[in-house]
Design an enzyme around this catalytic site. Sequence first.
Site, PDB file in Angstrom:
ATOM      1  N   PHE A  59       0.881  -1.373   0.068  1.00  0.00           N
ATOM      2  CA  PHE A  59       0.078   0.136  -0.069  1.00  0.00           C
ATOM      3  C   PHE A  59       0.683   1.128  -0.072  1.00  0.00           C
ATOM      4  CE2 PHE A  59       0.233  -1.791   4.365  1.00  0.00           C
ATOM      5  CZ  PHE A  59       0.860  -0.413   5.022  1.00  0.00           C
ATOM      6  N   THR A  93      -5.615   1.034  14.007  1.00  0.00           N
ATOM      7  CA  THR A  93      -5.538   1.607  12.474  1.00  0.00           C
ATOM      8  C   THR A  93      -6.711   1.067  11.608  1.00  0.00           C
ATOM      9  OG1 THR A  93      -3.110   0.933  12.972  1.00  0.00           O
ATOM     10  CG2 THR A  93      -4.008   1.395  10.579  1.00  0.00           C
ATOM     11  N   ARG A 104     -10.937   7.176  15.370  1.00  0.00           N
ATOM     12  CA  ARG A 104     -10.983   6.197  13.999  1.00  0.00           C
ATOM     13  C   ARG A 104     -12.467   5.822  14.115  1.00  0.00           C
ATOM     14  NH1 ARG A 104      -4.774   4.490  14.211  1.00  0.00           N
ATOM     15  NH2 ARG A 104      -3.656   5.635  12.954  1.00  0.00           N
ATOM     16  N   ASN A 114      -7.948   6.860   7.666  1.00  0.00           N
ATOM     17  CA  ASN A 114      -8.170   6.630   8.815  1.00  0.00           C
ATOM     18  C   ASN A 114      -7.904   8.108   9.903  1.00  0.00           C
ATOM     19  OD1 ASN A 114      -5.335   6.736   8.914  1.00  0.00           O
ATOM     20  ND2 ASN A 114      -5.238   4.611  10.107  1.00  0.00           N
ATOM     21  N   GLU A 128       9.983  11.437  13.887  1.00  0.00           N
ATOM     22  CA  GLU A 128       8.782  12.127  13.282  1.00  0.00           C
ATOM     23  C   GLU A 128       8.587  13.569  13.657  1.00  0.00           C
ATOM     24  OE1 GLU A 128       5.282   9.679  13.838  1.00  0.00           O
ATOM     25  OE2 GLU A 128       6.223   7.975  12.610  1.00  0.00           O
TER      26      GLU A 128
END
Length: 137
Positions: A59, A93, A104, A114, A128
Amino acid sequence: MAYEHTLSIIKPDATSRNLIGKIIQLFEGNGLSISACKMLTLTQEQGKEFYIEHKERPFYDDLVSYISSEPVLVQVLSGEDAIAKNRQIMGATNPADAEAGTIRALYAESIDRNSVHGSDSTQSAKREINFFFPDFT
Ligand code: CMP
């Protein structure tokens, strides 16, 4: 318990449906504070680099296109056990598996769309946060 910082992204499916306020309310209402925040549209290159750990997943290309498709809100969330707490507030997720009341479960459209991203470990939180907020201390 440790005081931590974690990186959160409110993704294109949520920004485009005017859900920023509702999502931030869930973060703040559950004990997390916003320490840094900005809105931007990622380039394809930034999307590829941010999600580099998923490079081999089937993906990956769709994920990169999607995250770069429209503006996102990136934030540093801070608080006691912020990394795990943010993941609890987000839910699983796949929204089909997300607990009732989580972001979510409430708002995500699918596993691809999501609504939110959150760092999954101390190491990824560091990477991050530095990716979007290199001056954050
Ligand atoms: P996120 O927490 O942003 O991290 C990577 C993203 O890949 C994930 O949320 C999902 O939106 C997306 N994704 C798409 N398909 C899958 C899958 N099969 N397993 C995990 N993540 C997936």
